[in-house]
Design a protein around this motif. Sequence first.
Motif, PDB file in Angstrom:
ATOM      1  N   GLY A 135       0.807  -1.199   0.000  1.00  8.78           N
ATOM      2  CA  GLY A 135       0.000   0.000   0.000  1.00  8.78           C
ATOM      3  C   GLY A 135       0.848   1.260   0.000  1.00  8.78           C
ATOM      4  O   GLY A 135       2.064   1.215  -0.235  1.00  8.78           O
ATOM      5  N   PHE A 136       0.191   2.405   0.269  1.00  4.85           N
ATOM      6  CA  PHE A 136       0.858   3.708   0.236  1.00  4.85           C
ATOM      7  C   PHE A 136       0.792   4.377   1.607  1.00  4.85           C
ATOM      8  O   PHE A 136      -0.250   4.375   2.272  1.00  4.85           O
ATOM      9  N   ARG A 137       1.885   4.986   1.995  1.00  8.38           N
ATOM     10  CA  ARG A 137       1.949   5.745   3.233  1.00  8.38           C
ATOM     11  C   ARG A 137       1.420   7.154   2.986  1.00  8.38           C
ATOM     12  O   ARG A 137       1.602   7.726   1.928  1.00  8.38           O
ATOM     13  N   THR A 138       0.755   7.744   3.973  1.00  2.77           N
ATOM     14  CA  THR A 138       0.176   9.085   3.824  1.00  2.77           C
ATOM     15  C   THR A 138       0.961  10.156   4.568  1.00  2.77           C
ATOM     16  O   THR A 138       0.740  11.341   4.340  1.00  2.77           O
ATOM     17  N   SER A 139       1.822   9.784   5.487  1.00  2.00           N
ATOM     18  CA  SER A 139       2.622  10.717   6.304  1.00  2.00           C
ATOM     19  C   SER A 139       1.787  11.488   7.317  1.00  2.00           C
ATOM     20  O   SER A 139       2.258  12.462   7.909  1.00  2.00           O
ATOM     21  N   LEU A 140       0.543  11.079   7.556  1.00  2.00           N
ATOM     22  CA  LEU A 140      -0.289  11.736   8.561  1.00  2.00           C
ATOM     23  C   LEU A 140       0.014  11.145   9.933  1.00  2.00           C
ATOM     24  O   LEU A 140       0.307   9.955  10.056  1.00  2.00           O
ATOM     25  N   ASN A 141      -0.083  11.979  10.959  1.00  2.00           N
ATOM     26  CA  ASN A 141       0.165  11.518  12.325  1.00  2.00           C
ATOM     27  C   ASN A 141      -0.660  12.344  13.307  1.00  2.00           C
ATOM     28  O   ASN A 141      -1.448  13.212  12.903  1.00  2.00           O
ATOM     29  N   GLU A 142      -0.481  12.077  14.568  1.00  2.00           N
ATOM     30  CA  GLU A 142      -1.300  12.720  15.601  1.00  2.00           C
ATOM     31  C   GLU A 142      -1.142  14.236  15.646  1.00  2.00           C
ATOM     32  O   GLU A 142      -2.006  14.942  16.144  1.00  2.00           O
ATOM     33  N   SER A 143      -0.029  14.761  15.156  1.00  2.00           N
ATOM     34  CA  SER A 143       0.192  16.206  15.195  1.00  2.00           C
ATOM     35  C   SER A 143      -0.302  16.901  13.919  1.00  2.00           C
ATOM     36  O   SER A 143      -0.197  18.123  13.793  1.00  2.00           O
ATOM     37  N   SER A 144      -0.833  16.145  12.976  1.00  2.00           N
ATOM     38  CA  SER A 144      -1.301  16.730  11.714  1.00  2.00           C
ATOM     39  C   SER A 144      -2.623  17.479  11.901  1.00  2.00           C
ATOM     40  O   SER A 144      -3.435  17.129  12.758  1.00  2.00           O
ATOM     41  N   TYR A 145      -2.828  18.509  11.103  1.00  2.00           N
ATOM     42  CA  TYR A 145      -4.086  19.246  11.116  1.00  2.00           C
ATOM     43  C   TYR A 145      -4.299  19.906   9.757  1.00  2.00           C
ATOM     44  O   TYR A 145      -3.374  20.059   8.967  1.00  2.00           O
ATOM     45  N   PHE A 154      -9.427  25.314  12.093  1.00  2.00           N
ATOM     46  CA  PHE A 154      -8.572  24.148  11.895  1.00  2.00           C
ATOM     47  C   PHE A 154      -9.423  22.881  11.997  1.00  2.00           C
ATOM     48  O   PHE A 154     -10.525  22.909  12.579  1.00  2.00           O
ATOM     49  N   LEU A 155      -8.902  21.811  11.466  1.00  2.00           N
ATOM     50  CA  LEU A 155      -9.594  20.526  11.577  1.00  2.00           C
ATOM     51  C   LEU A 155      -8.601  19.447  11.974  1.00  2.00           C
ATOM     52  O   LEU A 155      -7.493  19.376  11.442  1.00  2.00           O
ATOM     53  N   ARG A 156      -9.034  18.610  12.911  1.00  2.00           N
ATOM     54  CA  ARG A 156      -8.219  17.471  13.325  1.00  2.00           C
ATOM     55  C   ARG A 156      -9.123  16.244  13.409  1.00  2.00           C
ATOM     56  O   ARG A 156     -10.348  16.369  13.538  1.00  2.00           O
ATOM     57  N   PHE A 157      -8.506  15.069  13.350  1.00  2.00           N
ATOM     58  CA  PHE A 157      -9.253  13.825  13.495  1.00  2.00           C
ATOM     59  C   PHE A 157      -8.945  13.198  14.841  1.00  2.00           C
ATOM     60  O   PHE A 157      -7.805  13.231  15.317  1.00  2.00           O
ATOM     61  N   THR A 158      -9.960  12.624  15.451  1.00  2.00           N
ATOM     62  CA  THR A 158      -9.775  11.988  16.751  1.00  2.00           C
ATOM     63  C   THR A 158      -8.985  10.688  16.626  1.00  2.00           C
ATOM     64  O   THR A 158      -8.482  10.173  17.630  1.00  2.00           O
ATOM     65  N   ASN A 159      -8.881  10.150  15.413  1.00  2.00           N
ATOM     66  CA  ASN A 159      -8.181   8.876  15.198  1.00  2.00           C
ATOM     67  C   ASN A 159      -7.191   8.977  14.037  1.00  2.00           C
ATOM     68  O   ASN A 159      -7.246   8.194  13.087  1.00  2.00           O
ATOM     69  N   GLU A 200      -8.946  26.054  21.002  1.00  2.00           N
ATOM     70  CA  GLU A 200      -7.768  25.554  21.701  1.00  2.00           C
ATOM     71  C   GLU A 200      -6.525  26.185  21.095  1.00  2.00           C
ATOM     72  O   GLU A 200      -6.545  26.633  19.939  1.00  2.00           O
ATOM     73  N   PRO A 201      -5.435  26.245  21.842  1.00  2.00           N
ATOM     74  CA  PRO A 201      -4.213  26.888  21.338  1.00  2.00           C
ATOM     75  C   PRO A 201      -3.495  26.026  20.300  1.00  2.00           C
ATOM     76  O   PRO A 201      -3.298  24.833  20.489  1.00  2.00           O
ATOM     77  N   ILE A 202      -3.139  26.653  19.184  1.00  2.00           N
ATOM     78  CA  ILE A 202      -2.333  26.018  18.143  1.00  2.00           C
ATOM     79  C   ILE A 202      -1.269  27.028  17.727  1.00  2.00           C
ATOM     80  O   ILE A 202      -1.577  28.162  17.371  1.00  2.00           O
ATOM     81  N   ASN A 203      -0.026  26.632  17.811  1.00  2.00           N
ATOM     82  CA  ASN A 203       1.095  27.510  17.455  1.00  2.00           C
ATOM     83  C   ASN A 203       1.063  28.825  18.235  1.00  2.00           C
ATOM     84  O   ASN A 203       1.342  29.900  17.696  1.00  2.00           O
ATOM     85  N   GLY A 204       0.656  28.739  19.502  1.00  2.00           N
ATOM     86  CA  GLY A 204       0.744  29.909  20.372  1.00  2.00           C
ATOM     87  C   GLY A 204      -0.470  30.803  20.407  1.00  2.00           C
ATOM     88  O   GLY A 204      -0.465  31.813  21.122  1.00  2.00           O
ATOM     89  N   SER A 205      -1.536  30.496  19.648  1.00  2.00           N
ATOM     90  CA  SER A 205      -2.740  31.335  19.693  1.00  2.00           C
ATOM     91  C   SER A 205      -3.988  30.459  19.615  1.00  2.00           C
ATOM     92  O   SER A 205      -3.944  29.342  19.089  1.00  2.00           O
ATOM     93  N   ASP A 206      -5.091  30.961  20.153  1.00  2.00           N
ATOM     94  CA  ASP A 206      -6.332  30.198  20.172  1.00  2.00           C
ATOM     95  C   ASP A 206      -6.939  30.108  18.775  1.00  2.00           C
ATOM     96  O   ASP A 206      -7.059  31.114  18.058  1.00  2.00           O
ATOM     97  N   LYS A 207      -7.347  28.897  18.387  1.00  2.00           N
ATOM     98  CA  LYS A 207      -7.972  28.641  17.097  1.00  2.00           C
ATOM     99  C   LYS A 207      -9.276  27.880  17.294  1.00  2.00           C
ATOM    100  O   LYS A 207      -9.491  27.236  18.330  1.00  2.00           O
ATOM    101  N   LYS A 208     -10.124  27.961  16.304  1.00  2.00           N
ATOM    102  CA  LYS A 208     -11.381  27.214  16.328  1.00  2.00           C
ATOM    103  C   LYS A 208     -11.159  25.880  15.617  1.00  2.00           C
ATOM    104  O   LYS A 208     -10.879  25.860  14.423  1.00  2.00           O
ATOM    105  N   VAL A 209     -11.294  24.802  16.380  1.00  2.00           N
ATOM    106  CA  VAL A 209     -10.920  23.488  15.860  1.00  2.00           C
ATOM    107  C   VAL A 209     -12.133  22.579  15.726  1.00  2.00           C
ATOM    108  O   VAL A 209     -12.921  22.423  16.670  1.00  2.00           O
ATOM    109  N   ILE A 210     -12.274  21.994  14.540  1.00  2.00           N
ATOM    110  CA  ILE A 210     -13.323  21.019  14.240  1.00  2.00           C
ATOM    111  C   ILE A 210     -12.718  19.623  14.398  1.00  2.00           C
ATOM    112  O   ILE A 210     -11.679  19.325  13.822  1.00  2.00           O
ATOM    113  N   TYR A 211     -13.369  18.767  15.171  1.00  2.00           N
ATOM    114  CA  TYR A 211     -12.895  17.399  15.361  1.00  2.00           C
ATOM    115  C   TYR A 211     -13.848  16.418  14.671  1.00  2.00           C
ATOM    116  O   TYR A 211     -15.057  16.421  14.936  1.00  2.00           O
ATOM    117  N   LEU A 212     -13.294  15.609  13.785  1.00  2.00           N
ATOM    118  CA  LEU A 212     -14.054  14.539  13.136  1.00  2.00           C
ATOM    119  C   LEU A 212     -13.487  13.195  13.559  1.00  2.00           C
ATOM    120  O   LEU A 212     -12.280  13.058  13.768  1.00  2.00           O
TER     121      LEU A 212
END
Length: 345
Positions: A135-145, A154-159, A200-212
């Motif tokens: 298969g193919f690697r995507t390079s996504l990890n827990e710190s990705s957004y 911003f958007l992040r995934f719970t998994n 929540e804070p991202i890179n030192g400032s508060d951002k609006k984050v969507i979690y899917l």
Amino acid sequence: MNTPLKTLAGPVKRRTQVCTTQLTILKSFCTCAALTFALAQAGLAQTVRDEAPQIDDSRAPFVYEVKAELPSTPEELAGYVSATYRNSTDEFQQHSLLERIKPVIERRIAEAKAASLFMVKIGFMLPKYEFDRQGFRTSLNESSYVNFNNYTYFLRFTNWADLDFIPFEESKARYLEPTLHGNRQATLRIYGILKECREEPINGSDKKVIYLEATKAVLAVGPENRFAGQKIINSNPDATGTPVPSASTASGAPPTSPSDLDGVLSTGNTQNIEDDPRYRSSDDRLNQVYSTLRTRLSPGSRDQLKQLERNFLNQRERLKNDPEAYFAFTEQQIAKLEGMLNGAK
């Protein structure tokens, strides 16, 4: 002198008939083999399409409001609806515009609330195929957004951990080589269920984050968005959209004998293709481009076009028990007719 020639005339004629018959059989076999190979590729060359509303710059602010801990004011959201409102320095003009914009804001939030599944597109350069993992690697990890709207949303995934790799068998991946040789641009469509929205804070400032919560990931490569594998994370069909393609549409090596061909081009229907939700749209498009092209051609060319379409319909009829190959074959025909139409202008 004439007798031998007359005697030889019979055998020579019969030999010609044998050769002609052999050539006909060979030509028929080659045609079948070529068609089989094309049909085998058709399933693998299927174009990946969106199956849920995409969260992008224009939709992110309103998706966020569905589960926002601190809802935004109409004034904050108006700028995402109207550039005039956003760029205006006239407070009276903004006030007047806001009254017209409020119903639009309400409608967009309502549309987001009604959606049970969302999709996000992530573009990246596809790494080399991993033969050991298939298969193919995507390079996504827990710190990705994913970020939208000038880094406000911003958007992040719970998994995220489930999205680092997309399986795709080597026998299937080999069909992608021509595309990967020229363009390794890939698009990962990640489908998910809205879980929460918070600041929540991202890179030192508060951002609006969507979690899917990711439920499915579909990989496509090249400008044609060719299918390159998918990963089902949630077994609930309502959370994943279209099921995994069947083995018949993503098989490995194409059949190489007439007996194999019979299996691919079976005429026995296991379902009514006309009940497929894609049928009406694809057939309407096919008929439209065919009718338009026909009006641009001379009478002689119209007859040739008619025969071309008849051959296509006969071949497609044999694919009725394989929806993915059926619709991929239809898309190929539409593209062919559109190319002819562009040439006829």
